[in-house]
Design a protein around this motif. Structure first.
Motif, PDB file in Angstrom:
ATOM      1  N   UNK A 154      48.317  33.005  48.875  1.00  0.00           N
ATOM      2  CA  UNK A 154      47.798  34.285  48.447  1.00  0.00           C
ATOM      3  C   UNK A 154      48.631  35.078  47.775  1.00  0.00           C
ATOM      4  N   UNK A 155      48.541  35.335  46.752  1.00  0.00           N
ATOM      5  CA  UNK A 155      49.365  36.433  45.579  1.00  0.00           C
ATOM      6  C   UNK A 155      48.652  37.803  45.575  1.00  0.00           C
ATOM      7  N   UNK A 183      45.533  28.344  45.652  1.00  0.00           N
ATOM      8  CA  UNK A 183      45.519  29.514  46.176  1.00  0.00           C
ATOM      9  C   UNK A 183      44.756  30.493  45.343  1.00  0.00           C
ATOM     10  N   UNK A 184      45.192  31.855  45.832  1.00  0.00           N
ATOM     11  CA  UNK A 184      44.165  33.055  45.329  1.00  0.00           C
ATOM     12  C   UNK A 184      45.365  34.082  44.637  1.00  0.00           C
ATOM     13  N   UNK A 185      44.469  34.770  43.648  1.00  0.00           N
ATOM     14  CA  UNK A 185      45.393  36.011  43.205  1.00  0.00           C
ATOM     15  C   UNK A 185      44.793  37.010  43.388  1.00  0.00           C
ATOM     16  N   UNK A 186      45.152  38.115  43.975  1.00  0.00           N
ATOM     17  CA  UNK A 186      44.356  39.612  44.133  1.00  0.00           C
ATOM     18  C   UNK A 186      45.067  40.466  43.339  1.00  0.00           C
ATOM     19  N   UNK A 269      40.663  42.339  40.444  1.00  0.00           N
ATOM     20  CA  UNK A 269      40.353  41.004  40.076  1.00  0.00           C
ATOM     21  C   UNK A 269      40.890  40.060  41.325  1.00  0.00           C
ATOM     22  N   UNK A 270      39.972  39.127  41.724  1.00  0.00           N
ATOM     23  CA  UNK A 270      40.220  38.104  42.681  1.00  0.00           C
ATOM     24  C   UNK A 270      40.250  36.894  41.951  1.00  0.00           C
TER      25      UNK A 270
END
Length: 273
Positions: A154-155, A183-186, A269-270
């Motif tokens: 998770x970033x 993964x994901x970026x938020x 943004x996610x």
């Protein structure tokens, strides 16, 4: 921990981290707080800094809290789905996210910021299992190699990317995405219109900061071919916006009706990769 206050000697973009800290503290002291970050209140008390010059009003603080809470929600959701994960919190400043979310024992959490910011954090915040701080500029080329490369990651980047150039944003995110299997970026981002209007932002003006990167959903997709936007929320549509003071709610309703410009100045943004 000692009772002596920690001296703050941050300027420019680094100084803006004090505004977000103070915003969370002001929110926490409200009758009905949005984020309720009591740790931020204690941190403000322990810093030798004149927070009054930031002119943080109740509505401004609520906006800071709403943004932080949304990024908390996305991060917590990711950690619920991936109990053995990595979190890379970019430009962490004096944020207390790792303490607010209190991740499980198999999570490896890394807070990344300039050495003087990390030094200040170490004076203020306790150590905890599974947690490490990386004292470096996020744009430095080598620190990413120290992160686990075999876990979902998770970033999180709050109030950071707009201070970087488009080239730096693209290089940083591609480097992180290439390092991990998934993964994901938020993050939050400003539009190009918001960059032009930055001269009206009290915190930006008083800290002498400069904004560089503005974007829109189409621009996000160009950052990396692996990125897919999962959620995309205007700051004017964040859950809990009804908790803003009356005057701020009225202004937000008016701005929300204006397509483009004001409505899209700040978005969260996610993304998935």
């Amino acid at each position: 921990m000692t009772s002596a206050k920690s001296k703050v000697q941050l300027t420019g973009a680094k100084e803006t981290l004090l505004a977000t800290l103070y915003g969370r503290a002001v929110d926490s002291r409200a009758k009905k707080p949005i984020l309720g970050d009591t740790m931020a209140v204690d941190t403000v008390r322990r810093l030798d800094y004149d927070f009054r010059k930031l002119r943080m009003r109740g509505g401004d603080a609520a906006g800071v809290a709403l943004r932080a809470r949304q990024l908390d929600v996305w991060t917590a959701r990711f950690l619920t789905l991936h109990e053995e994960a990595t979190v890379a919190h970019l430009g962490c400043g004096l944020d207390t996210r790792v303490y607010r979310l209190d991740p499980g024992p198999r999570v490896r959490w890394y807070d990344v910021d300039f050495p003087d910011v990390i030094d200040l954090r170490r004076q203020l915040y306790p150590e905890r299992p599974g947690y490490a701080e990386i004292p470096t500029s996020v744009t430095a080329p080598d620190w990413v190699d120290g992160l686990p490369s075999d876990r979902p990651t998770m970033i999180v980047a709050e109030g950071l990317l707009m201070y970087l150039t488009e080239e730096d944003v693209t290089t940083l995110l591609r480097r992180l995405i290439a390092h991990t299997p998934s993964g994901e970026l938020a993050f939050d981002a400003f539009s190009r219109f918001a960059l032009r209007a930055a001269r009206l932002n009290t915190v930006i003006v008083r800290t002498g900061s400069t904004l560089h990167w503005g974007t829109d959903p189409a621009g996000i997709s160009r950052l990396s071919p692996r990125l897919e936007i999962v959620e995309n929320i205007s700051a004017l549509d964040l859950p809990g916006i009804e908790k803003l003071p009356v005057a701020y709610r009225a202004a937000a309703r008016i701005a929300a009706r204006i397509p483009g410009g004001l409505r899209d100045m700040s978005r969260l943004y996610n993304c998935r990769f």
